[in-house]
Design an enzyme around this catalytic site. Structure first.
Site, PDB file in Angstrom:
ATOM      1  CB  SER A  65      15.679   2.243   8.393  1.00  0.00           C
ATOM      2  OG  SER A  65      16.595   1.280   8.845  1.00  0.00           O
ATOM      3  CE  LYS A  79      14.290   0.652   5.513  1.00  0.00           C
ATOM      4  NZ  LYS A  79      15.161  -0.525   5.550  1.00  0.00           N
ATOM      5  CE  LYS A 119       8.254  -3.509  14.189  1.00  0.00           C
ATOM      6  NZ  LYS A 119       9.459  -4.370  14.294  1.00  0.00           N
ATOM      7  CE  LYS A 178      12.531  -8.742  10.281  1.00  0.00           C
ATOM      8  NZ  LYS A 178      12.427  -7.495  11.049  1.00  0.00           N
ATOM      9  CG  HIS A 238      -0.309   0.274   2.512  1.00  0.00           C
ATOM     10  ND1 HIS A 238       0.500  -0.646   3.142  1.00  0.00           N
ATOM     11  CD2 HIS A 238      -0.312   1.377   3.313  1.00  0.00           C
ATOM     12  CE1 HIS A 238       0.952  -0.120   4.272  1.00  0.00           C
ATOM     13  NE2 HIS A 238       0.475   1.103   4.399  1.00  0.00           N
ATOM     14  CG  ASP A 272       2.603   8.844  11.442  1.00  0.00           C
ATOM     15  OD1 ASP A 272       1.630   8.206  10.998  1.00  0.00           O
ATOM     16  OD2 ASP A 272       2.554   9.514  12.494  1.00  0.00           O
TER      17      ASP A 272
HETATM   18  P1  NAD Z   1      21.398  -9.598  17.481  1.00  0.00           P
HETATM   19  O1  NAD Z   1      21.725 -10.773  16.668  1.00  0.00           O
HETATM   20  O2  NAD Z   1      22.264  -8.390  17.407  1.00  0.00           O
HETATM   21  O3  NAD Z   1      21.271  -9.982  19.040  1.00  0.00           O
HETATM   22  C1  NAD Z   1      20.491 -11.011  19.549  1.00  0.00           C
HETATM   23  C2  NAD Z   1      21.135 -11.457  20.846  1.00  0.00           C
HETATM   24  O4  NAD Z   1      20.269 -12.388  21.507  1.00  0.00           O
HETATM   25  C3  NAD Z   1      22.466 -12.172  20.613  1.00  0.00           C
HETATM   26  O5  NAD Z   1      23.437 -11.629  21.477  1.00  0.00           O
HETATM   27  C4  NAD Z   1      22.147 -13.624  20.949  1.00  0.00           C
HETATM   28  O6  NAD Z   1      23.260 -14.341  21.436  1.00  0.00           O
HETATM   29  C5  NAD Z   1      21.070 -13.460  22.003  1.00  0.00           C
HETATM   30  N1  NAD Z   1      20.229 -14.642  22.181  1.00  0.00           N
HETATM   31  C6  NAD Z   1      19.846 -15.553  21.272  1.00  0.00           C
HETATM   32  N2  NAD Z   1      19.061 -16.502  21.825  1.00  0.00           N
HETATM   33  C7  NAD Z   1      18.962 -16.176  23.137  1.00  0.00           C
HETATM   34  C8  NAD Z   1      18.293 -16.758  24.245  1.00  0.00           C
HETATM   35  N3  NAD Z   1      17.563 -17.853  24.098  1.00  0.00           N
HETATM   36  N4  NAD Z   1      18.410 -16.157  25.459  1.00  0.00           N
HETATM   37  C9  NAD Z   1      19.133 -15.032  25.610  1.00  0.00           C
HETATM   38  N5  NAD Z   1      19.785 -14.434  24.589  1.00  0.00           N
HETATM   39  C10 NAD Z   1      19.700 -14.987  23.370  1.00  0.00           C
HETATM   40  O7  NAD Z   1      19.878  -9.237  17.076  1.00  0.00           O
HETATM   41  P2  NAD Z   1      19.138  -7.859  17.261  1.00  0.00           P
HETATM   42  O8  NAD Z   1      19.291  -7.082  16.015  1.00  0.00           O
HETATM   43  O9  NAD Z   1      19.508  -7.258  18.570  1.00  0.00           O
HETATM   44  O10 NAD Z   1      17.617  -8.360  17.292  1.00  0.00           O
HETATM   45  C11 NAD Z   1      17.010  -8.849  18.483  1.00  0.00           C
HETATM   46  C12 NAD Z   1      15.503  -8.768  18.323  1.00  0.00           C
HETATM   47  O11 NAD Z   1      15.121  -7.403  18.036  1.00  0.00           O
HETATM   48  C13 NAD Z   1      14.917  -9.606  17.192  1.00  0.00           C
HETATM   49  O12 NAD Z   1      13.641 -10.063  17.565  1.00  0.00           O
HETATM   50  C14 NAD Z   1      14.775  -8.606  16.060  1.00  0.00           C
HETATM   51  O13 NAD Z   1      13.775  -8.987  15.119  1.00  0.00           O
HETATM   52  C15 NAD Z   1      14.353  -7.371  16.837  1.00  0.00           C
HETATM   53  N6  NAD Z   1      14.583  -6.110  16.130  1.00  0.00           N
HETATM   54  C16 NAD Z   1      15.833  -5.758  15.700  1.00  0.00           C
HETATM   55  C17 NAD Z   1      16.003  -4.537  15.052  1.00  0.00           C
HETATM   56  C18 NAD Z   1      17.361  -4.023  14.642  1.00  0.00           C
HETATM   57  O14 NAD Z   1      17.451  -2.848  14.237  1.00  0.00           O
HETATM   58  N7  NAD Z   1      18.416  -4.804  14.728  1.00  0.00           N
HETATM   59  C19 NAD Z   1      14.897  -3.699  14.807  1.00  0.00           C
HETATM   60  C20 NAD Z   1      13.639  -4.093  15.266  1.00  0.00           C
HETATM   61  C21 NAD Z   1      13.505  -5.298  15.924  1.00  0.00           C
END
Ligand code: NAD
Length: 472
Positions: free
Chosen positions: A363, A70, A94, A106, A65, A99
């Site tokens: 972003s 992204k 999200k 993904k 839409h 906005d």
């Molecule tokens: P990342 O890979 O940088 O970090 C994830 C961390 O979680 C790692 O250090 C890993 O070892 C740890 N981990 C994995 N399994 C685990 C467990 N069972 N118990 C405890 N720790 C555990 O990833 P990220 O970018 O920080 O993303 C984390 C979450 O945030 C995801 O759900 C992702 O979709 C969400 N997210 C990330 C972003 C972003 O900008 N990176 C944006 C929005 C949402």
């Protein structure tokens, strides 16, 4: 007995609950809910030892839409089509909440990145990008990936480089094909920590409402709040860092190999250094070890921040959660069954689709910077400084006052890129929180914040369709 409900089904359930409250045409709601396109691919990768391995990967575009779509790319052994579609849907909602004019998408590659050398990861990332280019699943106006679980600036640099080389360098806006890039590759200051900063800002805003805090039996503000963080990656580390800087006490930190607790507080950077040096979070001086990492979620605390992966709080451990607030830094950490249990216990859940939107917000700023080919603040910083200086000189002359050098330095400074990015992020997180809170007030205070966030998001997406005249 736990009944398995897929991640996509969990997201759809949240959507349906909000959809029925929103009062919109059910046919339109069906259109908004469906995932528009999914690209499932496999490709071979040559390992360093000469062997060939077949890699499975996906890219889902949930809603067109608004364009481009992204959403991040994750490298994880648990990634699958259902998960990618669920995460793409969350991205659509999200973006609407904060906005940001994008549809949701993904991507995922099913690998454990710790088992690959940097060279192998580069080959996998470049090949994945090549496949996305072939099918038009990437491009500045089409679909723009970003980092997610298991990926970071290096992967984004390989993606932009591959994209630019395949499009012959003639694509003027090629740098805008992906965000979360290193600065020298067209990235933007503040993107690395943006999601964690956004988590902190959202929690801070929620904790700033006196009546809400009183209802939870907590004092207003972050000072002294006892926090447990699961996952010390990009999002978890930065969220923990900002929360600690603003007076919160980190009483528990969990990584995949185990967790540690100390009611008196844990020094984040000392823990990170200890983990880097010893290879484990366990054994940190003065802390209690929790070998079963997941048990850290049940620690006595005020705010629990799951920042690792989905389905961490389910119907089994939800009854034992002691936190008064769950701040969903990760995507989908709370199952719908757990959501109901937490609501009955009076626990407030700050939902993922709002709370971790800081990443996509910055972003968006990076994408705008790439399209405009100029860094934020470049044109006006010096001009603003000179105007401020002249104004202060006029005040000194008119009043006889004399400003000290340190007063002058802090008062005249013009905003640079990082100042503007952080200011835009703060404005977005505060404004969006109050939009969601407003929906909650309108629909009745027993409405949870997740449903309120979905209603807010659906309302905005509906306007796009109505303006197109598709569903009058
Ligand atoms: P990342 O890979 O940088 O970090 C994830 C961390 O979680 C790692 O250090 C890993 O070892 C740890 N981990 C994995 N399994 C685990 C467990 N069972 N118990 C405890 N720790 C555990 O990833 P990220 O970018 O920080 O993303 C984390 C979450 O945030 C995801 O759900 C992702 O979709 C969400 N997210 C990330 C972003 C972003 O900008 N990176 C944006 C929005 C949402």
């Amino acid at each position: 007995m736990s009944t398995h409900v897929s991640f996509l089904e969990q997201v759809n359930r949240s959507f349906d609950r909000a959809g029925s409250i929103s009062g919109h045409d059910p046919r339109l709601l069906d259109q908004i809910k469906e995932c528009n396109s999914v690209y499932r691919l496999t490709f071979p990768v040559k390992r360093d030892d000469g062997s060939i391995e077949v890699v499975r990967a996906w890219r889902a575009e949930h809603s067109h839409h608004k364009l481009p779509t992204k959403g991040g790319i994750r490298y994880s052994t648990t990634v699958n089509e259902d998960e990618v579609m669920a995460l793409a849907a969350l991205m659509t909602f999200k973006c609407a909440i904060v906005d940001v004019p994008f549809g949701g998408a993904k991507g995922g590659i099913k690998i454990d990145r710790r088992k690959y050398s940097p060279g192998e990861l580069e080959r996998i990332t470049r090949r994945y990008t090549f496949e996305l280019v072939k099918k038009m699943f990437i491009g500045p106006g089409v679909d723009v990936p970003a980092p997610d679980y298991g990926t970071g600036p290096s992967e984004m640099a390989w993606i932009v480089d591959t994209f630019k080389s395949l499009t012959g360098g003639g694509e003027l806006n090629g740098e805008a094909c992906v965000t979360g890039k290193p600065l020298a590759q067209g990235g933007i200051g503040g993107r690395l920590e943006a999601t964690g900063r956004g988590v902190y800002l959202g929690v801070r805003e929620a904790c700033d409402i006196e009546e809400d805090m009183r209802a939870l039996g907590l004092s207003r503000g972050l000072e002294g709040k006892r926090v447990v963080i699961q996952g010390l990656g990009n999002v978890g580390y930065h969220a923990a860092n900002f929360l600690q800087q603003d007076g919160s006490v980190l009483v528990g930190l969990a990584e995949y190999e185990g967790a540690i607790a100390n009611p008196a507080g844990l020094n984040l950077d000392a823990v990170v250094t200890h983990r880097r040096e010893t290879g484990t979070i366990l054994g940190f001086p003065g802390a209690t070890d929790i070998p079963k990492s997941r048990e850290a979620l049940e620690l006595d605390c005020d705010i629990l921040v799951p920042a690792a992966l989905e389905n961490q709080i389910d119907e089994n451990n939800a009854p034992r959660i002691q936190a008064r607030m769950v701040a969903e830094a990760a995507n989908g950490p709370t199952t719908s069954a757990a959501d109901e249990i937490l609501a009955e216990k009076g626990v407030v859940v700050l939902p993922d689709l709002y709370l971790n939107a800081g990443g996509v917000t910055v972003s968006y700023f990076e994408w705008l910077k790439n399209l405009s080919h100029v860094r934020f603040g470049r044109m006006e910083k010096r001009f603003d400084e000179n105007s401020h200086r002249q104004l202060l000189a006029a005040v000194e002359k008119a009043t006889g006052a004399s400003f000290s050098d340190s007063d002058l330095i802090s008062s005249v400074a013009g905003a640079d890129e990082l100042d503007l990015v952080n200011s835009g992020l703060e404005e977005t997180m505060i404004d969006s929180f109050h939009q969601i809170r407003e929906v909650q007030k309108q629909k009745g205070d027993d409405l949870d914040l997740r449903t309120a966030a979905f209603v807010n998001s659906i309302d905005k997406i509906v306007v796009c369709y109505e303006e197109l005249g598709i569903f009058p």
